[in-house]
Design a protein around this motif. Structure first.
Motif, PDB file in Angstrom:
ATOM      1  N   ARG A 278       0.860  -1.191   0.000  1.00  0.00           N
ATOM      2  CA  ARG A 278       0.000   0.000   0.000  1.00  0.00           C
ATOM      3  C   ARG A 278       0.883   1.224   0.000  1.00  0.00           C
ATOM      4  NH1 ARG A 278      -5.224   0.283   1.104  1.00  0.00           N
ATOM      5  NH2 ARG A 278      -5.159  -1.794   1.949  1.00  0.00           N
TER       6      ARG A 278
ATOM      7  N   GLU B   6      -7.473   6.070   5.477  1.00  0.00           N
ATOM      8  CA  GLU B   6      -8.606   5.936   4.574  1.00  0.00           C
ATOM      9  C   GLU B   6      -9.937   5.980   5.315  1.00  0.00           C
ATOM     10  OE1 GLU B   6      -8.223   2.670   1.885  1.00  0.00           O
ATOM     11  OE2 GLU B   6      -6.172   3.202   1.328  1.00  0.00           O
ATOM     12  N   ASP B   7      -9.917   5.572   6.566  1.00  0.00           N
ATOM     13  CA  ASP B   7     -11.123   5.620   7.395  1.00  0.00           C
ATOM     14  C   ASP B   7     -11.026   6.670   8.495  1.00  0.00           C
ATOM     15  OD1 ASP B   7     -12.671   3.327   6.275  1.00  0.00           O
ATOM     16  OD2 ASP B   7     -10.868   2.237   6.840  1.00  0.00           O
TER      17      ASP B   7
ATOM     18  N   LEU C  71     -10.455  -4.984   9.382  1.00  0.00           N
ATOM     19  CA  LEU C  71      -9.518  -3.970   8.884  1.00  0.00           C
ATOM     20  C   LEU C  71      -8.388  -4.533   8.039  1.00  0.00           C
ATOM     21  CD1 LEU C  71      -9.117  -1.925  12.201  1.00  0.00           C
ATOM     22  CD2 LEU C  71     -10.608  -1.376  10.263  1.00  0.00           C
TER      23      LEU C  71
ATOM     24  N   GLU D 244      -7.868  -6.419   5.434  1.00  0.00           N
ATOM     25  CA  GLU D 244      -7.812  -6.394   3.974  1.00  0.00           C
ATOM     26  C   GLU D 244      -7.416  -5.015   3.470  1.00  0.00           C
ATOM     27  OE1 GLU D 244     -10.531  -7.422   0.032  1.00  0.00           O
ATOM     28  OE2 GLU D 244     -11.259  -7.925   2.038  1.00  0.00           O
ATOM     29  N   ARG D 245      -7.941  -3.964   4.101  1.00  0.00           N
ATOM     30  CA  ARG D 245      -7.593  -2.602   3.698  1.00  0.00           C
ATOM     31  C   ARG D 245      -6.232  -2.187   4.234  1.00  0.00           C
ATOM     32  NH1 ARG D 245     -11.532   0.927   2.156  1.00  0.00           N
ATOM     33  NH2 ARG D 245     -11.017   2.588   3.611  1.00  0.00           N
ATOM     34  N   TYR D 246      -5.840  -2.745   5.372  1.00  0.00           N
ATOM     35  CA  TYR D 246      -4.591  -2.341   6.023  1.00  0.00           C
ATOM     36  C   TYR D 246      -3.762  -3.582   6.372  1.00  0.00           C
ATOM     37  CZ  TYR D 246      -7.245   1.975   6.480  1.00  0.00           C
ATOM     38  OH  TYR D 246      -7.993   3.097   6.219  1.00  0.00           O
TER      39      TYR D 246
END
Length: 407
Positions: free
Chosen positions: A4, A155-156, A225, A227-229
């Motif tokens: 990422r 992102e959140d 969380l 998967e996104r982080y």
């Protein structure tokens, strides 16, 4: 390649929280620890960069470097740094961390009470009498005499505080445009707390934020969380190592069990650099392991024709179009080879992964053949491949290892 790119700029907030306080605001007026010229930074693992201006020079050894007020520290995706201040405050810059002086709140700009974290995680071991104030765009965490971590997920706009020992006073940012803070809430040892901007507390996986939760609820929060982080697991493992070095408490349930899928590409076909890169980018390695094993930390390693080794292919950016172009440039389809994916029947996790890999290759218009071999047949084929790494028939050999897959 990074899993990422945004996380590359992760900020060590704790260091910044105490930087700049030597000018116009001493500890007697703020109660916040001050970075003094004799503060020191050293690398715990390469690569670590530190200095007073950009571009930061790389630390080439383990010897400490003086870090004056206003100094900066950054690390790459494998680096980790330790910053010691006044002999009683130790801060850890975990992977993909960097720091730059910047307050989050307008009301704090003149006083130097806080800093703005934009990404990532830091670990803090504070044995000073003075408090340290760590701010993110969505929260503030103040403490002394404690061991804790702070995570900010941009992102959140989510801030997560994990308190292992001691007490931490936390305050959420309700309205980012306002300079007003709500009253602080004190978290005790073994506590978990999270928040994001807005009038209502966030709810994640059934957990309600802005209240003290048992630290073990991390096992409920993480799956929502990861998967996104994906760097969360890497940071937890690094924090556990910090605790071991410093004789601090660190519950094992914060660290996910780790497993590895070893994927070997054997055969003369894989000697072509273009085909190698096509395999790297054309398979969504991160997506496969997260889909098959959402509750544990599994990383796929790739060994392609003894030339290319990728320790964790989750960091490779998936790009099907680029992969198809590389295969076309290499005239891959002119020879139309059948690729055998082999896994051992007694290794059910390897079989799961092999099935997913089979589907991924079909999506690249490649003809794969899935062979699930008995233990004895697998040994024979493995021996043949080890003795004939340039065989005309291309193979992909899949095995699993690690505590996550131990029965």
């Amino acid at each position: 390649m990074k899993a990422r790119s945004l996380l590359r700029d992760a900020v060590l907030w704790a260091v910044l929280a105490v930087m700049g306080l030597m000018q116009g605001c001493g500890p007697q007026s703020t109660g916040v620890a001050v970075i003094t010229p004799d503060s020191q930074v050293r690398r715990l693992s390469p690569a670590v960069f530190a200095g007073s201006s950009q571009p930061l020079p790389e630390l080439t050894g383990s010897s400490p470097l003086s870090l004056a007020a206003g100094g900066m520290v950054s690390t790459d995706n494998k680096g980790e740094a330790e910053v010691k201040i006044q002999g009683c405050l130790t801060l850890y810059v975990y992977q993909k961390g960097s720091l730059t002086r910047s307050t989050c709140r307008k009301s704090d700009a003149a006083s130097g009470l806080g800093v703005c974290s934009t990404d990532g995680m830091t670990g803090v071991i504070n044995q000073c009498l003075n408090k340290i104030d760590i701010q993110t765009p969505s929260a503030s965490a103040q403490s002394n005499s404690t061991w804790y971590t702070v995570i900010y997920l941009p992102e959140d706009q989510l801030t997560i505080v994990q308190v292992m020992e001691g007490e931490v006073a936390v305050r959420p940012v309700i309205d980012p445009a306002s300079d007003e803070w709500p009253e602080a809430q004190v978290l005790g040892s073994q506590s978990l707390w999270f928040t994001a901007p807005g009038p209502d507390a966030p709810v994640i996986n059934g957990l309600t934020g802005r209240q003290a939760l048992p630290l073990e609820d991390w096992q409920i929060l993480r799956p929502a969380l990861i998967e996104r982080y994906p760097d969360l697991d890497m940071w937890m493992a690094a924090a556990r190592q910090t605790a071991e070095r410093e004789n601090q408490v660190f519950p094992e349930y914060l660290v996910s069990r780790t497993g590895e899928v070893n994927t070997r590409f054997v055969g003369q076909l894989w000697a072509d650099d273009r085909i190698q890169r096509a395999m790297e980018t054309g398979v969504d390695w991160k997506g496969i392991v997260q889909r098959v094993w959402p509750q544990i930390n599994v990383f796929p390693s790739l060994l392609i024709h003894q030339d290319t080794y990728i320790f964790d292919a989750r960091e490779v950016v998936f790009n099907r179009d680029e992969s198809l172009k590389l295969l076309a440039d290499a005239e891959f389809w002119q020879s139309a080879p059948t690729i055998t994916i082999i896994a051992r029947e007694e290794d059910p996790n390897a079989v799961l992964f092999a099935n997913e890999l089979h589907s991924a290759l079909v999506d690249l218009d490649i003809r794969p053949l899935l062979q699930i071999a008995s233990a004895s047949d697998f040994v024979k084929i493995a021996d043949f491949l080890l003795q004939n790494p340039d065989t005309d028939s291309p193979y992909i050999w899949v095995e699993t290892a690690g505590e996550a897959f131990m029965r």
